[in-house]
Structure formats: structure tokens, C-alpha cells
Motif scaffolding. Sequence first.
Motif, mmCIF file in Angstrom:
data_model
loop_
_atom_site.group_PDB
_atom_site.id
_atom_site.type_symbol
_atom_site.label_atom_id
_atom_site.label_comp_id
_atom_site.label_asym_id
_atom_site.label_seq_id
_atom_site.Cartn_x
_atom_site.Cartn_y
_atom_site.Cartn_z
ATOM 1 N N TRP A 6 0.863 -1.161 0.000
ATOM 2 C CA TRP A 6 0.000 0.000 0.000
ATOM 3 C C TRP A 6 0.904 1.217 0.000
ATOM 4 O O TRP A 6 1.816 1.324 0.826
ATOM 5 C CB TRP A 6 -0.892 0.052 1.235
ATOM 6 N N MET A 8 1.250 4.834 1.011
ATOM 7 C CA MET A 8 0.563 5.638 2.014
ATOM 8 C C MET A 8 1.143 7.052 2.081
ATOM 9 O O MET A 8 2.336 7.257 1.863
ATOM 10 C CB MET A 8 0.701 4.987 3.399
ATOM 11 N N ARG A 13 -4.444 6.099 2.159
ATOM 12 C CA ARG A 13 -3.950 5.140 1.169
ATOM 13 C C ARG A 13 -4.001 5.802 -0.206
ATOM 14 O O ARG A 13 -5.049 6.120 -0.730
ATOM 15 C CB ARG A 13 -4.790 3.877 1.168
ATOM 16 N N GLU A 16 -2.310 1.050 -4.372
ATOM 17 C CA GLU A 16 -1.802 -0.292 -4.097
ATOM 18 C C GLU A 16 -0.918 -0.708 -5.257
ATOM 19 O O GLU A 16 -1.288 -0.523 -6.419
ATOM 20 C CB GLU A 16 -2.973 -1.262 -3.939
#
Length: 102
Positions: A6, A8, A13, A16
Motif C-alpha cells: 500500500w 501511504m 492510502r 496499491e
Amino acid sequence: MPSTWWRMRGEARVGELRQYGVDQPTFLCLLAPGPGWDDVRALFEAWAAVRGPDLDGSRNAEAIGPLMDLGLTLHPVDVGTRLSCFRDCIPRIHGSTARPRR
């Protein structure tokens, strides 16, 4: 390296990354945008637009600076250590593909 991370920005978030291969020294990944992607997309697109010779590195530095200021990290979904972007890895993104390099 884990197969899924992920990306971040703090607790948000951004996306992905799903690894599908390796082209040493980079990992080949697909990017699935997350809720925070729209806030950072233009910065990654500006860096991806830097093409051709950059003898003194100034064009890349100008594009990377704002990305470094975001404090992005990569968190493994399964097992592994969190990576700080631009310190532990270089997170290149071109469209829907990503090529993190450790």
C-alpha cells in the motif's frame, strides 16, 4: 520484497502496488489508485514527463522535490518492513504501472 504494497501518505492510502515481475534492479508492479491518488497524481505525472538527457539532474530534482515532501511510504500487505519513499526506495510511476527500486 512482498508482492503487494500500500502506498501511504500518512494515514491516507494513495494506492496499491501489485508486483507481477522483476527487472533488476526494479520490481514491476501494477498501480491500483486509492482514495488519496488524485492528490498526488499530477506530481507523479510531472516526474514521468521528464524525458531525455538531464545532464546536471536539475529537471529530475525539480520534479522529485515536491514528491519527497509528501512523506510517502510503502507498507507491505503481507510480511515485510515499511519503506520510506526516496530514502529506502525510488517509486517511479508511469500511468498504471509502477517500478519501485530498492
